[in-house]
Design a protein around this motif. Sequence first.
Motif, PDB file in Angstrom:
ATOM      1  N   ARG B   3       0.803  -1.225   0.000  1.00  9.11           N
ATOM      2  CA  ARG B   3       0.000   0.000   0.000  1.00  9.11           C
ATOM      3  C   ARG B   3       0.841   1.283   0.000  1.00  9.11           C
ATOM      4  O   ARG B   3       0.419   2.310  -0.465  1.00  9.11           O
ATOM      5  CB  ARG B   3      -0.900   0.030   1.248  1.00  9.11           C
ATOM      6  CG  ARG B   3      -2.148  -0.799   1.102  1.00  9.11           C
ATOM      7  CD  ARG B   3      -3.219  -0.075   0.318  1.00  9.11           C
ATOM      8  NE  ARG B   3      -3.859  -1.012  -0.588  1.00  9.11           N
ATOM      9  CZ  ARG B   3      -4.420  -0.661  -1.724  1.00  9.11           C
ATOM     10  NH1 ARG B   3      -4.440   0.583  -2.108  1.00  9.11           N
ATOM     11  NH2 ARG B   3      -4.969  -1.556  -2.502  1.00  9.11           N
ATOM     12  N   THR B   4       1.995   1.203   0.649  1.00  6.14           N
ATOM     13  CA  THR B   4       2.770   2.434   0.796  1.00  6.14           C
ATOM     14  C   THR B   4       3.657   2.716  -0.417  1.00  6.14           C
ATOM     15  O   THR B   4       4.161   3.810  -0.548  1.00  6.14           O
ATOM     16  CB  THR B   4       3.645   2.392   2.056  1.00  6.14           C
ATOM     17  OG1 THR B   4       4.479   1.243   1.940  1.00  6.14           O
ATOM     18  CG2 THR B   4       2.811   2.292   3.305  1.00  6.14           C
ATOM     19  N   GLN B   6       2.538   1.827  -3.549  1.00  4.10           N
ATOM     20  CA  GLN B   6       1.667   1.749  -4.716  1.00  4.10           C
ATOM     21  C   GLN B   6       1.799   3.012  -5.552  1.00  4.10           C
ATOM     22  O   GLN B   6       2.187   4.064  -5.088  1.00  4.10           O
ATOM     23  CB  GLN B   6       0.223   1.626  -4.256  1.00  4.10           C
ATOM     24  CG  GLN B   6      -0.361   3.004  -3.936  1.00  4.10           C
ATOM     25  CD  GLN B   6      -1.583   2.889  -3.091  1.00  4.10           C
ATOM     26  OE1 GLN B   6      -1.928   1.829  -2.632  1.00  4.10           O
ATOM     27  NE2 GLN B   6      -2.232   3.992  -2.872  1.00  4.10           N
ATOM     28  N   ARG B   9      -3.845   4.924  -7.082  1.00 10.40           N
ATOM     29  CA  ARG B   9      -4.570   5.291  -5.878  1.00 10.40           C
ATOM     30  C   ARG B   9      -5.788   4.410  -5.671  1.00 10.40           C
ATOM     31  O   ARG B   9      -6.364   3.893  -6.620  1.00 10.40           O
ATOM     32  CB  ARG B   9      -5.022   6.742  -5.985  1.00 10.40           C
ATOM     33  CG  ARG B   9      -3.855   7.688  -5.779  1.00 10.40           C
ATOM     34  CD  ARG B   9      -3.883   8.771  -6.784  1.00 10.40           C
ATOM     35  NE  ARG B   9      -4.238  10.027  -6.145  1.00 10.40           N
ATOM     36  CZ  ARG B   9      -3.448  11.089  -6.173  1.00 10.40           C
ATOM     37  NH1 ARG B   9      -2.280  11.044  -6.783  1.00 10.40           N
ATOM     38  NH2 ARG B   9      -3.828  12.198  -5.609  1.00 10.40           N
ATOM     39  N   ALA B  57      -8.476   8.433  -0.677  1.00 12.66           N
ATOM     40  CA  ALA B  57      -8.720   9.875  -0.847  1.00 12.66           C
ATOM     41  C   ALA B  57      -9.616  10.065  -2.060  1.00 12.66           C
ATOM     42  O   ALA B  57      -9.334   9.523  -3.133  1.00 12.66           O
ATOM     43  CB  ALA B  57      -7.413  10.619  -1.034  1.00 12.66           C
ATOM     44  N   LEU B  58     -10.675  10.813  -1.858  1.00  8.40           N
ATOM     45  CA  LEU B  58     -11.610  11.102  -2.940  1.00  8.40           C
ATOM     46  C   LEU B  58     -10.883  11.721  -4.120  1.00  8.40           C
ATOM     47  O   LEU B  58      -9.998  12.538  -3.936  1.00  8.40           O
ATOM     48  CB  LEU B  58     -12.665  12.085  -2.415  1.00  8.40           C
ATOM     49  CG  LEU B  58     -13.714  12.594  -3.403  1.00  8.40           C
ATOM     50  CD1 LEU B  58     -14.597  11.459  -3.871  1.00  8.40           C
ATOM     51  CD2 LEU B  58     -14.539  13.680  -2.747  1.00  8.40           C
ATOM     52  N   ASN B  59     -11.233  11.353  -5.306  1.00  8.37           N
ATOM     53  CA  ASN B  59     -10.721  12.024  -6.497  1.00  8.37           C
ATOM     54  C   ASN B  59     -11.676  13.158  -6.841  1.00  8.37           C
ATOM     55  O   ASN B  59     -12.768  12.953  -7.356  1.00  8.37           O
ATOM     56  CB  ASN B  59     -10.623  11.035  -7.656  1.00  8.37           C
ATOM     57  CG  ASN B  59     -10.039  11.676  -8.896  1.00  8.37           C
ATOM     58  OD1 ASN B  59     -10.230  12.866  -9.128  1.00  8.37           O
ATOM     59  ND2 ASN B  59      -9.324  10.899  -9.680  1.00  8.37           N
ATOM     60  N   MET B  60     -11.227  14.359  -6.470  1.00  9.16           N
ATOM     61  CA  MET B  60     -12.080  15.535  -6.651  1.00  9.16           C
ATOM     62  C   MET B  60     -12.384  15.812  -8.115  1.00  9.16           C
ATOM     63  O   MET B  60     -13.446  16.333  -8.430  1.00  9.16           O
ATOM     64  CB  MET B  60     -11.402  16.768  -6.074  1.00  9.16           C
ATOM     65  CG  MET B  60     -11.635  16.922  -4.600  1.00  9.16           C
ATOM     66  SD  MET B  60     -13.382  17.222  -4.269  1.00  9.16           S
ATOM     67  CE  MET B  60     -13.355  17.247  -2.488  1.00  9.16           C
ATOM     68  N   GLN B  61     -11.430  15.496  -8.975  1.00 10.85           N
ATOM     69  CA  GLN B  61     -11.671  15.766 -10.399  1.00 10.85           C
ATOM     70  C   GLN B  61     -12.880  14.958 -10.863  1.00 10.85           C
ATOM     71  O   GLN B  61     -13.747  15.470 -11.558  1.00 10.85           O
ATOM     72  CB  GLN B  61     -10.468  15.379 -11.263  1.00 10.85           C
ATOM     73  CG  GLN B  61      -9.129  15.905 -10.826  1.00 10.85           C
ATOM     74  CD  GLN B  61      -9.028  17.386 -10.639  1.00 10.85           C
ATOM     75  OE1 GLN B  61      -9.871  18.125 -11.104  1.00 10.85           O
ATOM     76  NE2 GLN B  61      -8.008  17.831  -9.946  1.00 10.85           N
ATOM     77  N   ALA B  62     -12.917  13.706 -10.457  1.00  9.32           N
ATOM     78  CA  ALA B  62     -14.035  12.858 -10.860  1.00  9.32           C
ATOM     79  C   ALA B  62     -15.325  13.338 -10.205  1.00  9.32           C
ATOM     80  O   ALA B  62     -16.381  13.402 -10.838  1.00  9.32           O
ATOM     81  CB  ALA B  62     -13.752  11.418 -10.473  1.00  9.32           C
ATOM     82  N   VAL B  64     -16.094  16.353  -8.996  1.00  6.82           N
ATOM     83  CA  VAL B  64     -16.551  17.640  -9.525  1.00  6.82           C
ATOM     84  C   VAL B  64     -17.133  17.465 -10.931  1.00  6.82           C
ATOM     85  O   VAL B  64     -18.139  18.075 -11.272  1.00  6.82           O
ATOM     86  CB  VAL B  64     -15.389  18.656  -9.558  1.00  6.82           C
ATOM     87  CG1 VAL B  64     -15.754  19.887 -10.387  1.00  6.82           C
ATOM     88  CG2 VAL B  64     -15.006  19.070  -8.139  1.00  6.82           C
ATOM     89  N   LEU B  65     -16.500  16.616 -11.702  1.00  7.72           N
ATOM     90  CA  LEU B  65     -16.982  16.379 -13.069  1.00  7.72           C
ATOM     91  C   LEU B  65     -18.442  15.932 -13.048  1.00  7.72           C
ATOM     92  O   LEU B  65     -19.254  16.354 -13.859  1.00  7.72           O
ATOM     93  CB  LEU B  65     -16.125  15.297 -13.730  1.00  7.72           C
ATOM     94  CG  LEU B  65     -16.553  14.863 -15.137  1.00  7.72           C
ATOM     95  CD1 LEU B  65     -16.534  16.050 -16.089  1.00  7.72           C
ATOM     96  CD2 LEU B  65     -15.644  13.757 -15.654  1.00  7.72           C
ATOM     97  N   PHE B 102     -13.415  25.124  -1.544  1.00  4.61           N
ATOM     98  CA  PHE B 102     -11.979  25.015  -1.738  1.00  4.61           C
ATOM     99  C   PHE B 102     -11.481  26.270  -2.440  1.00  4.61           C
ATOM    100  O   PHE B 102     -11.884  26.555  -3.566  1.00  4.61           O
ATOM    101  CB  PHE B 102     -11.648  23.775  -2.569  1.00  4.61           C
ATOM    102  CG  PHE B 102     -10.173  23.510  -2.661  1.00  4.61           C
ATOM    103  CD1 PHE B 102      -9.499  22.962  -1.597  1.00  4.61           C
ATOM    104  CD2 PHE B 102      -9.470  23.810  -3.816  1.00  4.61           C
ATOM    105  CE1 PHE B 102      -8.134  22.711  -1.675  1.00  4.61           C
ATOM    106  CE2 PHE B 102      -8.109  23.566  -3.896  1.00  4.61           C
ATOM    107  CZ  PHE B 102      -7.438  23.013  -2.820  1.00  4.61           C
TER     108      PHE B 102
END
Lengths: 339, 339
Positions: B3-4, B6, B9, B57-62, B64-65, B102
């Motif tokens: 995991r560390t 990788q 994500r 961690a959430l993928n903000m790009q996805a 927000v899209l 943000f």
Amino acid sequence: MNRTTQTKRTTIYDLAELAGTSASAVSAVLNGNWKKRRISAKLAEKITKLAEEQGYALNMQASVLRRDRSKIIGMIVPKYDNRYFGSIVEQFEALARERGLFPIITCTMRDPALELEAARAMLSYQVDCLIATGATDPDRVMELCAAAGVRTINLDLPGARAPSVISDNYGGALELTRRVLANCEKEYGEKTPLLFVGGRGTDHNTMERVRGFRDAHAEAGVAVDDTLVQTVGYAPEKAESAMRQLAERMSPLPRGMFVNSTISLEGVMRWIRRSGHYADRVPQLGCFDWDPFVAMLGDHIEMVRQDVPKMLEAVFGIIDSGDTELTVVQIPPIVEKMG
Amino acid sequence: MNRTTQTKRTTIYDLAELAGTSASAVSAVLNGNWKKRRISAKLAEKITKLAEEQGYALNMQASVLRRDRSKIIGMIVPKYDNRYFGSIVEQFEALARERGLFPIITCTMRDPALELEAARAMLSYQVDCLIATGATDPDRVMELCAAAGVRTINLDLPGARAPSVISDNYGGALELTRRVLANCEKEYGEKTPLLFVGGRGTDHNTMERVRGFRDAHAEAGVAVDDTLVQTVGYAPEKAESAMRQLAERMSPLPRGMFVNSTISLEGVMRWIRRSGHYADRVPQLGCFDWDPFVAMLGDHIEMVRQDVPKMLEAVFGIIDSGDTELTVVQIPPIVEKMG
DNA sequence: CATGCTTGCTCAATCGATGAAGCAAGAATT
DNA sequence: AATTCTTGCTTCATCGATTGAGCAAGCATG
């Protein structure tokens, strides 16, 4: 629908329809690799013109989602209330933009919790790289980023697990202390120890500066008592109250001081003016950090100006080269001439 | 794979597989509306724990899209080299974060072209709202944003086509000029006109401040010649060279000055020290903007401190209320006591 | 005339998160 | 026993841009 009152934004699909072509062709034209994709110059021009007319703007969210690299570069910075961090941020933005990277910056108010929260937020926005400026816990930030496969560079304060770019704190402090000691001797005809005020006793920069401070005293054959090192934090209030307390316990007060940042100097100067303790004779001062108005405060203040342009060039040098070595780059600060 | 180390994500699909459930359930749990989507508390807990363990961690790009609102709020700001803009940015970030927005900030170096480029970049990142601070052409920025359906608010400098929050420049300048005139009279026993230095003659704030400056003179029955209004720009160098040129043409120089920003004051003070023109008697100064070290420069300087907290509260008040009225909110600045 | 190469495109899968619609199993109601 | 309701999920289309694979037309070569 009128273009100026629309609520939906123009997409490559809209442009494709208008141009009587495919979204794929539009995408290729607009992101510049239409030659590679063998789109004719004629179609490219048509699409470009249409995009302009329609006020098309790329949806970065969609673009970043698809690509492997986001071309977003993040920075966390403690505060915006002094020239040092201000110019770091200005330079950072300029150099990032030069490289076609989009800079996002978050100010953490020197709060370790906010520091991590900010780092997490930046990871969520898929930053390619994160610069941790003056971080209280750079290694923790680095750990978070490493888990997401994002590289980190430390600026201003070094970390043990990522490349760091910092000032030569020891060298700067040594020279600054020498000068203030010399000024004191010139002014008062005797060698007495200075006071060190401001900064965190636990941070690397402060420790190095204290080391320079002590070594300059040793050179001059002056002993430094531990009570003369007041690393009480950076905030003006903390420096101010440290002075107040010191004045109760010590008399006479030191002839001169080494103030660790302009922001601490703010508190020290306030105390000097309010308390009246130095009313008869101003103390000789040295300040690690530069501010134009501090420079005008009088001829009794020496300043060290950290070399922000060189520091940021070093940072982007590391980024550009893709280096991951655990180097600590030390940039010599500039010791300003008085007056 | 560890995991560390990788490189990929963790996504909601990974978590779904680990939890033996669907991505949709994972999404619902992690973005907090699992109750509405009738996910059991047991599954919710399991997913939450897994997410934590995997360092998801959430993928903000996805995200927000997919969403209609990005919850990203942008600000463009001229410079980071003074306390005024520094505190604007700090406050902006704090208030934005409070609201779960943000903040992204870009510094335009007072360059109109960069201003528009920055605005365009922010639109690409799907900002919900853009604050144009001290923009040279706020209406052009507003136009760009309007075409994308993004609201704009002007800060510091007003625009004609979006709500604006500014200081009461006239009132502040009036009071500041009064004080400096009074100081001059006290010091020199006669009423003479002041010099106005700094700012752009074309910007609203400067025009209002000049108006206050003139009105305070009129009140005092003092005439102001046009050569006494030197709106030569904000940069220190410009203020400095304006002083140099003025000194060649005018003698004696004015007893006092109204300096339009700390950044111009930097140039004025530099000239005063270098030229030696005021060596015998320091000029009485008034500065529109505040800086802690300027306040310590002596008892001959009055300052106006713009009320940044109130200004940003007003900005977010407009944002929160969803107001689009073309109001200009004027916030009274604070006239600092001397010393 | 068959084959292969070039040019200039289009198709469709994909990135990760979201949410409307739907479905199966059990509980409650008639 | 038949019906409706509720609970607790899953399925699948979608957001907009990107890109590998593929295809058709035109041209050249043997």
